[in-house]
Structures are given as structure tokens and as C-alpha cells.
Design a protein around this motif. Structure first.
Motif, PDB file in Angstrom:
ATOM      1  N   PRO A  24       0.825  -1.211   0.000  1.00  0.00           N
ATOM      2  CA  PRO A  24       0.000   0.000   0.000  1.00  0.00           C
ATOM      3  C   PRO A  24       0.857   1.257   0.000  1.00  0.00           C
ATOM      4  O   PRO A  24       1.990   1.239   0.477  1.00  0.00           O
ATOM      5  CB  PRO A  24      -0.799  -0.126   1.295  1.00  0.00           C
ATOM      6  N   PRO A  25       0.333   2.339  -0.556  1.00  0.00           N
ATOM      7  CA  PRO A  25       1.111   3.568  -0.651  1.00  0.00           C
ATOM      8  C   PRO A  25       1.355   4.190   0.717  1.00  0.00           C
ATOM      9  O   PRO A  25       0.640   3.923   1.679  1.00  0.00           O
ATOM     10  CB  PRO A  25       0.232   4.468  -1.510  1.00  0.00           C
ATOM     11  N   ASP A  26       2.366   5.000   0.776  1.00  0.00           N
ATOM     12  CA  ASP A  26       2.755   5.655   2.024  1.00  0.00           C
ATOM     13  C   ASP A  26       1.912   6.912   2.213  1.00  0.00           C
ATOM     14  O   ASP A  26       2.128   7.944   1.577  1.00  0.00           O
ATOM     15  CB  ASP A  26       4.249   6.005   1.951  1.00  0.00           C
ATOM     16  N   ALA A  27       0.963   6.812   3.125  1.00  0.00           N
ATOM     17  CA  ALA A  27      -0.014   7.889   3.290  1.00  0.00           C
ATOM     18  C   ALA A  27       0.625   9.191   3.774  1.00  0.00           C
ATOM     19  O   ALA A  27       0.096  10.280   3.532  1.00  0.00           O
ATOM     20  CB  ALA A  27      -1.108   7.457   4.246  1.00  0.00           C
ATOM     21  N   SER A  28       1.765   9.077   4.450  1.00  0.00           N
ATOM     22  CA  SER A  28       2.359  10.301   5.012  1.00  0.00           C
ATOM     23  C   SER A  28       2.917  11.208   3.917  1.00  0.00           C
ATOM     24  O   SER A  28       3.063  12.402   4.088  1.00  0.00           O
ATOM     25  CB  SER A  28       3.470   9.928   5.990  1.00  0.00           C
ATOM     26  N   ARG A  29       3.188  10.588   2.762  1.00  0.00           N
ATOM     27  CA  ARG A  29       3.745  11.388   1.655  1.00  0.00           C
ATOM     28  C   ARG A  29       2.646  11.958   0.760  1.00  0.00           C
ATOM     29  O   ARG A  29       2.928  12.625  -0.238  1.00  0.00           O
ATOM     30  CB  ARG A  29       4.649  10.519   0.787  1.00  0.00           C
ATOM     31  N   ARG A  30       1.418  11.633   1.111  1.00  0.00           N
ATOM     32  CA  ARG A  30       0.313  11.986   0.236  1.00  0.00           C
ATOM     33  C   ARG A  30       0.127  13.494   0.068  1.00  0.00           C
ATOM     34  O   ARG A  30       0.284  14.258   1.016  1.00  0.00           O
ATOM     35  CB  ARG A  30      -0.962  11.385   0.811  1.00  0.00           C
ATOM     36  N   SER A  31      -0.219  13.871  -1.133  1.00  0.00           N
ATOM     37  CA  SER A  31      -0.425  15.289  -1.416  1.00  0.00           C
ATOM     38  C   SER A  31      -1.839  15.723  -1.020  1.00  0.00           C
ATOM     39  O   SER A  31      -2.823  15.324  -1.637  1.00  0.00           O
ATOM     40  CB  SER A  31      -0.215  15.552  -2.908  1.00  0.00           C
ATOM     41  N   GLU A  32      -1.912  16.540   0.003  1.00  0.00           N
ATOM     42  CA  GLU A  32      -3.205  17.040   0.474  1.00  0.00           C
ATOM     43  C   GLU A  32      -3.868  17.894  -0.602  1.00  0.00           C
ATOM     44  O   GLU A  32      -5.084  17.836  -0.823  1.00  0.00           O
ATOM     45  CB  GLU A  32      -2.996  17.868   1.741  1.00  0.00           C
ATOM     46  N   ARG A  33      -3.050  18.634  -1.308  1.00  0.00           N
ATOM     47  CA  ARG A  33      -3.513  19.486  -2.400  1.00  0.00           C
ATOM     48  C   ARG A  33      -4.283  18.675  -3.457  1.00  0.00           C
ATOM     49  O   ARG A  33      -5.388  19.025  -3.865  1.00  0.00           O
ATOM     50  CB  ARG A  33      -2.263  20.103  -3.047  1.00  0.00           C
ATOM     51  N   SER A  34      -3.685  17.563  -3.873  1.00  0.00           N
ATOM     52  CA  SER A  34      -4.320  16.722  -4.881  1.00  0.00           C
ATOM     53  C   SER A  34      -5.610  16.113  -4.340  1.00  0.00           C
ATOM     54  O   SER A  34      -6.624  16.058  -5.044  1.00  0.00           O
ATOM     55  CB  SER A  34      -3.376  15.599  -5.310  1.00  0.00           C
ATOM     56  N   ARG A  35      -5.547  15.652  -3.089  1.00  0.00           N
ATOM     57  CA  ARG A  35      -6.728  15.021  -2.496  1.00  0.00           C
ATOM     58  C   ARG A  35      -7.914  15.965  -2.541  1.00  0.00           C
ATOM     59  O   ARG A  35      -9.003  15.612  -3.019  1.00  0.00           O
ATOM     60  CB  ARG A  35      -6.434  14.640  -1.049  1.00  0.00           C
ATOM     61  N   ARG A  36      -7.689  17.181  -2.103  1.00  0.00           N
ATOM     62  CA  ARG A  36      -8.762  18.171  -2.111  1.00  0.00           C
ATOM     63  C   ARG A  36      -9.262  18.430  -3.535  1.00  0.00           C
ATOM     64  O   ARG A  36     -10.467  18.486  -3.779  1.00  0.00           O
ATOM     65  CB  ARG A  36      -8.245  19.510  -1.543  1.00  0.00           C
ATOM     66  N   ALA A  37      -8.336  18.588  -4.447  1.00  0.00           N
ATOM     67  CA  ALA A  37      -8.726  18.904  -5.830  1.00  0.00           C
ATOM     68  C   ALA A  37      -9.580  17.791  -6.416  1.00  0.00           C
ATOM     69  O   ALA A  37     -10.553  18.031  -7.139  1.00  0.00           O
ATOM     70  CB  ALA A  37      -7.487  19.129  -6.682  1.00  0.00           C
ATOM     71  N   ILE A  38      -9.238  16.548  -6.089  1.00  0.00           N
ATOM     72  CA  ILE A  38      -9.988  15.406  -6.613  1.00  0.00           C
ATOM     73  C   ILE A  38     -11.407  15.390  -6.053  1.00  0.00           C
ATOM     74  O   ILE A  38     -12.380  15.239  -6.807  1.00  0.00           O
ATOM     75  CB  ILE A  38      -9.251  14.085  -6.262  1.00  0.00           C
ATOM     76  N   LEU A  39     -11.516  15.583  -4.747  1.00  0.00           N
ATOM     77  CA  LEU A  39     -12.849  15.557  -4.146  1.00  0.00           C
ATOM     78  C   LEU A  39     -13.704  16.698  -4.705  1.00  0.00           C
ATOM     79  O   LEU A  39     -14.874  16.509  -5.040  1.00  0.00           O
ATOM     80  CB  LEU A  39     -12.732  15.671  -2.620  1.00  0.00           C
ATOM     81  N   ARG A  40     -13.087  17.848  -4.813  1.00  0.00           N
ATOM     82  CA  ARG A  40     -13.810  19.003  -5.333  1.00  0.00           C
ATOM     83  C   ARG A  40     -14.279  18.768  -6.773  1.00  0.00           C
ATOM     84  O   ARG A  40     -15.442  19.004  -7.121  1.00  0.00           O
ATOM     85  CB  ARG A  40     -12.866  20.218  -5.283  1.00  0.00           C
ATOM     86  N   ALA A  41     -13.368  18.258  -7.594  1.00  0.00           N
ATOM     87  CA  ALA A  41     -13.704  17.999  -8.997  1.00  0.00           C
ATOM     88  C   ALA A  41     -14.819  16.958  -9.107  1.00  0.00           C
ATOM     89  O   ALA A  41     -15.727  17.081  -9.936  1.00  0.00           O
ATOM     90  CB  ALA A  41     -12.471  17.519  -9.752  1.00  0.00           C
TER      91      ALA A  41
END
Lengths: 220, 220, 220, 220
Positions: A24-41
Motif C-alpha cells: 500500500p502507498p505511504d499515506a504520510s507522503r500523500r499530497s493534500e492538495r491533490s486530495r482536495r482537488a480530486i474531491l472538489r472535482a
DNA sequence: AGTTAACCGAGACGGTACGTCGTGTCTTAGA
DNA sequence: TCTAAGACACGACGTACCGTCTCGGTTAACT
């Protein structure tokens, strides 16, 4: 809560169920910016084109994100939408946290809340993604479980609490199964909404409350 | 019976008014053999692979038919399935035509029919296509209208008739809106089935009847 | 060599000027493996089934490649074949690079080369794709331009060079337009081949050379 | 001639080659009206959309004719076009029947006719169907044979006759193979036209005549 | 004059291929 | 190592034509 909630489904499907799939991917490195953009889109697009025409590619493109970034963190289109919807409503739902109004007049209190719910289900910004999730849930049992755990149950428990208060006040049958009662009260509403078969009006809500309270009344 | 898409004749009559819409096919030349094969293949496949994985190509291939023959007569995958399901159940539904049992004991009669309905919704051969249609209807309002006109309404009217009989016998509130009452009785059932949230058992059906009859009872 | 469609780079550079045209693919990420497999499959298939029955789907399938990968890099079936043919012959055509033989005896040299060309145009492995391209070129001017630039012209210049040598040696008319002379010499050959109207034999080649040289001879 | 010619190919493919295929249609019952409409529609459409996009369905539709009526009388799209073209040109070609002009000046006579041919091949109404036939002939040997028998050969024989006259007058080599000479003269013209490689001008025609006559000249 | 066998317009049919879209995986370059 | 970008193999889409096959409805030609 947002970050946690986003991770849960991914972790669940890849780690909890299958013993060893694709580290599984390393959640600590996750881009918060991308996460928000995806949910918003996702929320924007589901409103614009509907669930069936909602595509991962369109979400990625609108969010300015690679497709893999979506596939990495969510198991399906519906899971993205569930997160997106949860996040949006979490903010607005804090009012629910304090429970239904309790003026002592059960019928009036229920009517008031159902009127608010009518408004909500009439607002396209809420309706489109919620319908999308309901549909996805009807087709996929696993998603349905998450959908109900995260969206339906909390709402129903609020109703249940109000009914308990009325039960303790002797206004309704002391033997009534409250969970079942809530199901009984809300099902016609949800059914009408989902099937669009009949109007979703304040008047309908009122008749629903009347009918339900006759069923809930203490036995003569 | 041999109903095709309900839309076709409507499109035909309005063809003179609207300029476009690709001249409708000549229904009198239609191949009955192909029509049957398509409906049959649809029912088989939806049971085997589910609605989301059901493809027009697979239906055409299984039916030994060109894709165009499907596109010529139905506007969508869901419309095919609706016809297929209608045809299958029409044959079996003649029992409904004679109405619900009327022994004089309303509760017992309702319980009996709901038990049968539980059985039906537990049978995968019925459940799979019906769920597919319910989902498609939730996503597409126009299809939903046909779905309810052809499948739900007839069933509900049968319940309504039984309630009217009870009303005339003075067993339930004379002022009760019977259509609404039926909606009230059946919605929790349908909602449980669609969402899989809660068991769909005889016991559940019995509790439903009890609860509903308390609401329907003549006012003290 | 790895030339793709000659159009692609042109489209790329003009992308800034023209507004539309679907952003061209990134050639640096292109799969060499797929490219080769596609060209190879095209050559095989055109030999097996002919140009008219050659389909993109068959090429993709034979090459183990998605159709989109073909549509991404080539504008048409003919363009694929042109690349395929160019690639195949480029390897074999290095002999041409050193020019025609120049023994001093022009007639003998021309006969020798034309005999080789007769052999080539009699070999189905060469003939099938070349005819396909000639036909496609006759139907599509843009393709024709590429066809001649990449296949015909180079060959003709080799002839022209040999004629120039003869011209300098005083063996042919010093005022002769050599490009026109080559056209004059080769056209009957090409025409016979394309129309299959008459035999394509060594003897025919010899008569061609005789006739042409009489026309090319220095004026008395 | 028209009716006969139209029947010939159908009879040839179905009766002469295979021993017993689908009893041939009764030509005496044939609708002249439909035949004309089909030929006319073919000519129109090939000019409008080109050969590759010419479809039997479009011809049938334009001609107001059932598809079967085309399939009944012609073996292929190209055969229809060949008939259509033959019919159109038959009327105009009666001038050719009286042969080339023979003023005694061979060069002038050839130039004059070639100039007329340049005009013809520059006229889209002639060029489009003729190119279509040339392409179809290049792809299909059997069609090519008919094409040359009915269109090319008659024209070439007219040239041959003029050359024979010159030969008898001692203006060209008495040993010259006249059929070959005509091929030699016309091939560069046909090749340029088909490949669009080079201009099809009066000047080109003149140079062609010059070059050919140098080759045809009596040997010193 | 009535019968009848064909052609005829029309177009539905089983197919094949088209060119496009979206999927989920994989690869590359950049931070 | 994650990310944006997007090429890739694959599968399905809905459309266009193919060539065959019914349908009535005219039309001749032969009773």
C-alpha cells in the motif's frame, strides 16, 4: 477526520481483505492538495454530468491530477464520491450533532426536520451526488455498507434519540422498537425521492408524520 | 402484450410535427424470432454477469442477432431489460390479476402476500433483473416512469383494492388515503431490499403489517 | 530511420497556430515495440488478404496492440502501410544508394536494372503492398505526395544520374530534360504493371530501353 | 447497346463461370427506368463524394430504387460505374469513331488530340468516375479487363490507325510495332494523370509528342 | 380478362469494421 | 517516493454499409 476517512477505504480493500496485494502507498507522503482537488472535482462533475457519465479521466483532468493518483488512493469512482460527499456534508452536518429540536411537541419537531430534509433533497447540489451514491450502493453491497455506516446511520440515530425522548415522556408506545420506527417513518420519504414517484413536498412530509405517529401511539 | 419500447409509437405519431428523428422502423416487418431471442438473452445475461457488466454486444451475440437489431427497437440497455422482465413476469403475474386473497382477516391476508413477496425478492432469478431496473430507473427519470407504470403500479393497485375492501368493512379508517397507505406499507420493504440494510424476512414482513395496521386503524 | 507518419511533426509545429486538432501525442514516449509489431503485421496481412480486406482491427490484433495505438500515430490504413513498406525496403534499398551500374554501355546498364525491377514487381511479397499504396495514392492526393516523395523520387533520381553520366559522355542528346526522360522511360513499365495490360517481361523491358534510347539519341 | 452491356457482366459471373447459381434474372422484364436512374445516380455521387465513399445504399437511395435491384443486375459497385461511364461517354465518343484527324502532319494531329484529352482529364465530371474505374481496375484484375476492353482499347486503336497511316506514308519507322508505340506515347500521360505527379498541360502533351516521334522516326 | 410469376421499392436482418471513449496498468520525468 | 502526464492493451460503444432476405404492390406475359 478528512485525511483519515480518505485513507480508510483504500486500506480496507487492499490490506484488510486480501493478505498481500501491491504494498500500500505511504499515506504520510500523500499530497493534500491533490486530495482536495480530486474531491472538489468529483462533486462538481457529478452535478454537471450525472453519475453514469462521470469518469475517472474527467475527474483527474479537472483536478489537474494524474489518473494514477486517484487509483492509488481510492478503489472506485464511487469511493471517491463517498469521500467527497462525506467531506462536504461533514462541515454542514455539525448542526445534526446537537440532535433534533425537542420542544416537547413530537409531531411539530418531526415536521420541522422533515421539511428541512425536503429542502435538502430538492437542492441539486446535494441531490446529484447523494443519488449517485445511492445508486452505486444499490449495485454494490460493499459500498452500500460504507454508505450507510457513514451517511444514513448517523442521521437515523438522531431521529431515534428524539423518539426515545418522546417514549420516556409517555407520548409513544413504550414497547416500540425505535430503530424500526425510524425506518418506518423515513422509508416512504427515501423511496419517493429515489424513485421520483410522487411529489416530495412539505405536505407529504406532514402526512408521513401523521401516519407514523398513529402507528407509534401508545396502545389503547 | 408484445410491447416493445413504449416510446416508439409515440415517436411515430409525433414524427410529422418534429422535423428530425431518423424515420422510425416499420414495426410490422419486425422479426418476432429476434425479439424473443433478445429478451431471453438479456434475462440470462443479467443473471450471469449483473447489470453493470451486461453489454449490448453480449446480448446480440447470445441472441444470434446483429447489434443494429437491438438499437433499432430499443433506446437503451435498460429498455431491453424492462421489456424482457415485463414479458417474463407477465406470464407469471396472472395470479395477481385475481387480486389478493380476501379472507376477511386483513392482517393475515397482507402477511401472506408479503411472505410471497419476500420469497420473490430472495430468488436471484427475479432479484437480479429487478434490481438492475430499479437502479437504472433511479438514474434515469424517463425509464423510471415506464418502470413504475408497468411494474410497480399494477401491484400497488392490487393492495389498494384489498384495503378498500377492508375500509368498506369498517376495519380501517374510512378517511384513509389508500394509495398513500399502500405506499406507507410497502416502502420499508422496498427500501430494505434495495439498500440491503436489514434482513428481508417473514418476521420483518409481519412487523411491517402490524405497524401499518396500527396506523390504518379507525380513529378512536 | 524510425520515421513515423511524415505529418505528425508538421502538425506539432503548427499546433500553436491552429486552435484545434486534439493535442498531438508525445513521440518520445512512443513504444518502439508496438510500432515495429504494427508495421510487421501490416506487411504480413496485406500480402495475405489484400488491401481492400486489410482492416485496422486485424492489424491491431495481429500485432497484439490496441486499435488506439494505431489511430494515435497514423492517420489512415494507407499511412501505416506506407511506413511499413518504406521500412522494409529501406533496408534492402541501400544497394540503390550506390547508384546504377555504369559500365559505359547505357543500354546494357538500363536493361540490367529494369530486369531487376521486373523481378521485383513479379514478387508478390513486394507487389502486394506496393500496389496497395499505388491504389491508395491514386485515390488520395495527399498520400500520393508522400508516396512519391518517399518511394518513387529516390528511384528516379538514380536513373537520372545514370542518364547524366551518358549525357556527359555524349551518348545522348545534350539538350534532353533528364527528369522528363526518366518519366518517359519508366511510365510504360509502371502503367503495364498497374493495369496488368500486357506482360511484364525482360523482353518488354528491352524493347522499352531500345525505344527510349532512340528518343534520347543526339540529334543528327 | 446499353441494355446489352448491362447484362453482360451479370451473365458472365453467374452463368458462364459457375455452373448453377441462383437462376439469372429475366432481362426482358427489367425496368429501364430504374436502370437509367441507377447509372445516373452513380455518376452524380461519384463526383460528389469520390469512389471510396460511394456506397450502394446511397446509389439506391438517390435513384429511388431498392438495393436488390442493383445487386440483381450488377456484380459490384465498380461494374455499375463502368456501365454508367460507358453509357455517358458512348454518346460523346462517336466523334472518335471517325478516327483521329489526318492532315498529313502527324505531330500536329497528335498534339491536337492530346490537347483535347488534356481537357477531358481536367474536367471533374469526366475525371472523377474515370479515376474511380482506374482505381477499381488496379485492385481487381477481372474488372480491369473489362475496363480496358471497353474504354482503353477502342481509344488506342484510333491512335494506332493514325500511326499506320503515317507508317504507310513513310513518316515513321516501317518496322515499328504500332501497338507498342501507342503504349509508349500514352503511358506517360496516363501515369501523370493517375499519380498527379507533374502537370497535365498542353506543353506536356507537346513534349510527349516530340519525344515519341523521335523514337518512332525511320532509322537513319 | 384473369392468372401468375417476375421485378420492383422498401427496408429489416446477421454481420463486419469503423473510429471513439473509458478502463485500469505501466512508464517516464520532475520535485 | 509521490506526482502529473499520458501511452498502452483492452473492451464496449453506437454508426455505417455490406449482401441477403422477406414483404406487399405493381406489371408484363401467358393462359
Amino acid at each position: 477526520m478528512a485525511t483519515t476517512s480518505a485513507k480508510t477505504p483504500a486500506a480496507k480493500t487492499s490490506a484488510a481483505k486480501t493478505p498481500a496485494t501491491k504494498t500500500p502507498p505511504d499515506a504520510s507522503r500523500r499530497s493534500e492538495r491533490s486530495r482536495r482537488a480530486i474531491l472538489r472535482a468529483s462533486m462538481e462533475l457529478v452535478g454537471e454530468v450525472g453519475y453514469n457519465k462521470l469518469t475517472i479521466e474527467a475527474i483527474a483532468s479537472r483536478a489537474g491530477v494524474g489518473k494514477q493518483t486517484i487509483y492509488r488512493w481510492w478503489p472506485s469512482k464511487a469511493a471517491v464520491l463517498l469521500d467527497a460527499f462525506t467531506q462536504t456534508t461533514d462541515e454542514a452536518q455539525e448542526e445534526y450533532a446537537q440532535g433534533l429540536p425537542d420542544t416537547g411537541d413530537l409531531a411539530a419537531d418531526l415536521r420541522q426536520v422533515l421539511h428541512a430534509t425536503v429542502d435538502e433533497f430538492t437542492d441539486p447540489a446535494f441531490e446529484a451526488p447523494y443519488r449517485a451514491l445511492a445508486i452505486a450502493g444499490a449495485a454494490d453491497a460493499e459500498l452500500a455498507a460504507q454508505f450507510y455506516e457513514r451517511l444514513s446511520e448517523p442521521g437515523q440515530q438522531v431521529y431515534e434519540r428524539r423518539l426515545r425522548s418522546a417514549q420516556e415522556a409517555g407520548q409513544i408506545d413504550p414497547d416500540l422498537d425505535l430503530a424500526f420506527a425510524v425506518e418506518f417513518l423515513l422509508s416512504p420519504f427515501q423511496q419517493r425521492w429515489l424513485t421520483r414517484y410522487g411529489e416530495l413536498s412539505y405536505e407529504f412530509a406532514d402526512r408521513l408524520v401523521d401516519m407514523a405517529l398513529r402507528a407509534f401511539a401508545p396502545r389503547g
